[in-house]
Write a protein that holds these residues in place. Structure first.
Motif, PDB file in Angstrom:
ATOM      1  N   CYS A  44       0.844  -1.208   0.000  1.00 30.13           N
ATOM      2  CA  CYS A  44       0.000   0.000   0.000  1.00 30.13           C
ATOM      3  C   CYS A  44       0.874   1.251   0.000  1.00 30.13           C
ATOM      4  CB  CYS A  44      -0.933   0.014   1.212  1.00 30.13           C
ATOM      5  SG  CYS A  44      -2.323  -1.123   1.084  1.00 30.13           S
ATOM      6  N   GLU A  45       1.918   1.229   0.793  1.00 25.09           N
ATOM      7  CA  GLU A  45       2.841   2.366   0.840  1.00 25.09           C
ATOM      8  C   GLU A  45       3.505   2.563  -0.524  1.00 25.09           C
ATOM      9  OE1 GLU A  45       5.426   1.326   4.080  1.00 25.09           O
ATOM     10  OE2 GLU A  45       3.926   1.865   5.596  1.00 25.09           O
ATOM     11  N   TYR A  46       3.901   1.463  -1.148  1.00 23.21           N
ATOM     12  CA  TYR A  46       4.526   1.539  -2.472  1.00 23.21           C
ATOM     13  C   TYR A  46       3.539   2.088  -3.501  1.00 23.21           C
ATOM     14  CZ  TYR A  46       6.678   0.060  -6.838  1.00 23.21           C
ATOM     15  OH  TYR A  46       7.195   0.035  -8.103  1.00 23.21           O
ATOM     16  N   ALA A  47       2.308   1.578  -3.476  1.00 20.46           N
ATOM     17  CA  ALA A  47       1.286   2.046  -4.422  1.00 20.46           C
ATOM     18  C   ALA A  47       1.018   3.536  -4.215  1.00 20.46           C
ATOM     19  CB  ALA A  47       0.001   1.237  -4.263  1.00 20.46           C
ATOM     20  N   PHE A  48       1.012   3.968  -2.959  1.00 22.71           N
ATOM     21  CA  PHE A  48       0.775   5.378  -2.661  1.00 22.71           C
ATOM     22  C   PHE A  48       1.851   6.267  -3.284  1.00 22.71           C
ATOM     23  CE2 PHE A  48       1.441   9.180  -0.095  1.00 22.71           C
ATOM     24  CZ  PHE A  48       0.186   9.768  -0.189  1.00 22.71           C
ATOM     25  N   THR A  49       3.097   5.796  -3.304  1.00 21.29           N
ATOM     26  CA  THR A  49       4.164   6.610  -3.895  1.00 21.29           C
ATOM     27  C   THR A  49       3.926   6.833  -5.386  1.00 21.29           C
ATOM     28  OG1 THR A  49       5.632   4.739  -4.425  1.00 21.29           O
ATOM     29  CG2 THR A  49       5.889   5.777  -2.247  1.00 21.29           C
ATOM     30  N   ILE A  50       3.135   5.978  -5.990  1.00 24.36           N
ATOM     31  CA  ILE A  50       2.861   6.106  -7.425  1.00 24.36           C
ATOM     32  C   ILE A  50       1.566   6.870  -7.681  1.00 24.36           C
ATOM     33  CG2 ILE A  50       2.439   4.832  -9.573  1.00 24.36           C
ATOM     34  CD1 ILE A  50       4.146   2.544  -8.344  1.00 24.36           C
ATOM     35  N   VAL A  51       0.476   6.476  -6.989  1.00 26.38           N
ATOM     36  CA  VAL A  51      -0.831   7.080  -7.290  1.00 26.38           C
ATOM     37  C   VAL A  51      -1.172   8.284  -6.418  1.00 26.38           C
ATOM     38  CG1 VAL A  51      -1.812   4.971  -8.257  1.00 26.38           C
ATOM     39  CG2 VAL A  51      -2.096   5.438  -5.820  1.00 26.38           C
ATOM     40  N   LYS A  52      -0.431   8.489  -5.331  1.00 33.86           N
ATOM     41  CA  LYS A  52      -0.608   9.663  -4.451  1.00 33.86           C
ATOM     42  C   LYS A  52      -2.006   9.770  -3.850  1.00 33.86           C
ATOM     43  CE  LYS A  52       3.511  11.136  -5.624  1.00 33.86           C
ATOM     44  NZ  LYS A  52       4.560  10.275  -5.170  1.00 33.86           N
ATOM     45  N   ASP A  53      -2.658   8.635  -3.637  1.00 32.23           N
ATOM     46  CA  ASP A  53      -3.995   8.620  -3.040  1.00 32.23           C
ATOM     47  C   ASP A  53      -4.098   7.362  -2.179  1.00 32.23           C
ATOM     48  OD1 ASP A  53      -6.894   7.580  -3.051  1.00 32.23           O
ATOM     49  OD2 ASP A  53      -7.155   9.652  -3.718  1.00 32.23           O
ATOM     50  N   THR A  54      -4.330   7.553  -0.886  1.00 30.26           N
ATOM     51  CA  THR A  54      -4.335   6.432   0.054  1.00 30.26           C
ATOM     52  C   THR A  54      -5.417   5.410  -0.286  1.00 30.26           C
ATOM     53  OG1 THR A  54      -3.521   7.898   1.784  1.00 30.26           O
ATOM     54  CG2 THR A  54      -4.465   5.810   2.494  1.00 30.26           C
ATOM     55  N   ASP A  55      -6.641   5.880  -0.527  1.00 34.94           N
ATOM     56  CA  ASP A  55      -7.738   4.952  -0.830  1.00 34.94           C
ATOM     57  C   ASP A  55      -7.483   4.196  -2.128  1.00 34.94           C
ATOM     58  OD1 ASP A  55      -9.119   5.634   1.467  1.00 34.94           O
ATOM     59  OD2 ASP A  55     -10.231   7.251   0.478  1.00 34.94           O
ATOM     60  N   GLU A  56      -6.998   4.909  -3.127  1.00 33.93           N
ATOM     61  CA  GLU A  56      -6.686   4.278  -4.415  1.00 33.93           C
ATOM     62  C   GLU A  56      -5.588   3.228  -4.240  1.00 33.93           C
ATOM     63  OE1 GLU A  56      -7.195   3.902  -8.669  1.00 33.93           O
ATOM     64  OE2 GLU A  56      -8.389   4.841  -7.118  1.00 33.93           O
ATOM     65  N   ALA A  57      -4.572   3.548  -3.447  1.00 37.53           N
ATOM     66  CA  ALA A  57      -3.472   2.614  -3.202  1.00 37.53           C
ATOM     67  C   ALA A  57      -3.997   1.343  -2.529  1.00 37.53           C
ATOM     68  CB  ALA A  57      -2.401   3.267  -2.334  1.00 37.53           C
ATOM     69  N   ARG A  58      -4.840   1.522  -1.514  1.00 33.18           N
ATOM     70  CA  ARG A  58      -5.427   0.353  -0.835  1.00 33.18           C
ATOM     71  C   ARG A  58      -6.268  -0.481  -1.797  1.00 33.18           C
ATOM     72  NH1 ARG A  58      -7.374   3.746   4.319  1.00 33.18           N
ATOM     73  NH2 ARG A  58      -5.392   3.801   5.427  1.00 33.18           N
ATOM     74  N   ASP A  59      -7.065   0.201  -2.616  1.00 33.78           N
ATOM     75  CA  ASP A  59      -7.914  -0.491  -3.585  1.00 33.78           C
ATOM     76  C   ASP A  59      -7.079  -1.299  -4.573  1.00 33.78           C
ATOM     77  OD1 ASP A  59     -10.420  -1.091  -4.887  1.00 33.78           O
ATOM     78  OD2 ASP A  59      -9.785   0.303  -6.465  1.00 33.78           O
ATOM     79  N   LYS A  82       8.033 -11.627  -3.453  1.00 34.48           N
ATOM     80  CA  LYS A  82       8.075 -10.188  -3.210  1.00 34.48           C
ATOM     81  C   LYS A  82       8.183  -9.419  -4.529  1.00 34.48           C
ATOM     82  CE  LYS A  82      10.686  -6.663  -0.688  1.00 34.48           C
ATOM     83  NZ  LYS A  82      11.808  -6.423   0.227  1.00 34.48           N
ATOM     84  N   ALA A  83       9.065  -9.832  -5.405  1.00 34.09           N
ATOM     85  CA  ALA A  83       9.238  -9.164  -6.696  1.00 34.09           C
ATOM     86  C   ALA A  83       7.959  -9.247  -7.520  1.00 34.09           C
ATOM     87  CB  ALA A  83      10.409  -9.771  -7.456  1.00 34.09           C
ATOM     88  N   TYR A  84       7.313 -10.402  -7.498  1.00 37.84           N
ATOM     89  CA  TYR A  84       6.068 -10.594  -8.242  1.00 37.84           C
ATOM     90  C   TYR A  84       4.988  -9.632  -7.742  1.00 37.84           C
ATOM     91  CZ  TYR A  84       1.847 -12.827 -10.024  1.00 37.84           C
ATOM     92  OH  TYR A  84       0.636 -13.059 -10.639  1.00 37.84           O
ATOM     93  N   LEU A  85       4.831  -9.552  -6.413  1.00 38.53           N
ATOM     94  CA  LEU A  85       3.796  -8.705  -5.832  1.00 38.53           C
ATOM     95  C   LEU A  85       4.063  -7.221  -6.135  1.00 38.53           C
ATOM     96  CD1 LEU A  85       3.386 -10.470  -2.364  1.00 38.53           C
ATOM     97  CD2 LEU A  85       1.833 -10.601  -4.326  1.00 38.53           C
ATOM     98  N   TYR A  86       5.301  -6.803  -5.983  1.00 33.24           N
ATOM     99  CA  TYR A  86       5.630  -5.403  -6.267  1.00 33.24           C
ATOM    100  C   TYR A  86       5.425  -5.080  -7.743  1.00 33.24           C
ATOM    101  CZ  TYR A  86       7.249  -3.899  -1.698  1.00 33.24           C
ATOM    102  OH  TYR A  86       7.291  -3.527  -0.370  1.00 33.24           O
ATOM    103  N   ARG A  87       5.805  -5.991  -8.633  1.00 27.43           N
ATOM    104  CA  ARG A  87       5.616  -5.773 -10.068  1.00 27.43           C
ATOM    105  C   ARG A  87       4.130  -5.691 -10.400  1.00 27.43           C
ATOM    106  NH1 ARG A  87       7.703  -3.027 -13.479  1.00 27.43           N
ATOM    107  NH2 ARG A  87       9.704  -3.796 -12.800  1.00 27.43           N
ATOM    108  N   ALA A  88       3.332  -6.562  -9.797  1.00 29.71           N
ATOM    109  CA  ALA A  88       1.885  -6.547 -10.045  1.00 29.71           C
ATOM    110  C   ALA A  88       1.268  -5.224  -9.591  1.00 29.71           C
ATOM    111  CB  ALA A  88       1.216  -7.722  -9.332  1.00 29.71           C
ATOM    112  N   VAL A  89       1.657  -4.747  -8.409  1.00 29.49           N
ATOM    113  CA  VAL A  89       1.144  -3.474  -7.914  1.00 29.49           C
ATOM    114  C   VAL A  89       1.618  -2.330  -8.811  1.00 29.49           C
ATOM    115  CG1 VAL A  89       1.307  -1.803  -6.008  1.00 29.49           C
ATOM    116  CG2 VAL A  89       0.834  -4.210  -5.524  1.00 29.49           C
ATOM    117  N   HIS A  90       2.869  -2.355  -9.190  1.00 31.67           N
ATOM    118  CA  HIS A  90       3.435  -1.314 -10.055  1.00 31.67           C
ATOM    119  C   HIS A  90       2.657  -1.224 -11.370  1.00 31.67           C
ATOM    120  CE1 HIS A  90       6.611   1.214 -11.768  1.00 31.67           C
ATOM    121  NE2 HIS A  90       6.483   0.494 -12.857  1.00 31.67           N
TER     122      HIS A  90
END
Length: 190
Positions: A44-59, A82-90
């Motif tokens: 979620c923290e990683y997704a937030f660094t990309i989308v800049k929205d907490t709810d969107e990152a969680r979603d 770990k790499a798979y999950l981060y790549r999928a979120v990215h």
């Protein structure tokens, strides 16, 4: 037998990625929960660094985990978990950003053209999706099959090559060809 219930092992034992993946593939909810709890917050923290929205990152992260669970029987992870999950979120984050920018661009163009009525973003998304799917359906058969496996089934080039009994280079060439054709067909000619 559940991986965490093996005799003589403490509850918080280090289980390898491959063991967790295999257990999840077999429907072991406890193993899935371990992965979820281990990675959810940081993803979620990683997704937030990309989308800049907490709810969107969680979603995004929740959707990614849901997708993994729904497709668990076909789960093939060639990298570390770990790499798979981060790549999928990215990738999901980038797709959401791209989708939003397309909607914004369309709305701005509609307003800039002096149109009185702006179509709803959902209508635009449906229309765009239809155009994309038509363009994909118009691809040559092998190219279309390979592209769908790569983009919709999220299979690696190596997995596609093995499944279709062709070389990895052929897969790469066909995906590249599909993207080039789609770009040409879907680019605005305004």
């Amino acid at each position: 037998m559940n991986l965490l219930e093996t005799p003589y092992r403490p509850l918080f034992v280090s289980v390898s990625d491959q063991q967790l993946i295999e257990a999840i593939r077999k429907g072991d909810k406890q193993s899935f929960e371990i992965v979820f709890k281990q990675y959810y917050r940081t993803l979620c923290e990683y997704a937030f660094t990309i989308v800049k929205d907490t709810d969107e990152a969680r979603d995004i992260v929740q959707s990614m985990f849901l997708k993994i669970w729904e497709r668990r029987e076909d789960l093939i992870i060639t990298l570390t978990l770990k790499a798979y999950l981060y790549r999928a979120v990215h990738n999901t984050c980038l797709n959401r950003i791209k989708h939003e920018s397309i909607k914004t661009k369309y709305i701005r163009q509609s307003i800039g053209d002096g149109r009185q009525e702006v179509r709803q973003p959902e209508a635009f998304a449906n229309e765009t999706e239809k155009k994309v799917m038509k363009a994909i359906d118009d691809l040559p058969e092998q190219c279309r099959i390979i592209f769908k496996l790569s983009r919709f089934e999220e299979m690696s080039y190596a997995d596609i090559a093995q499944k279709l009994n062709i070389s990895v280079q052929t897969v790469a060439n066909q995906v590249s060809k599909a993207l080039k054709v789609l770009r040409t067909q879907l680019t605005d000619t305004d």
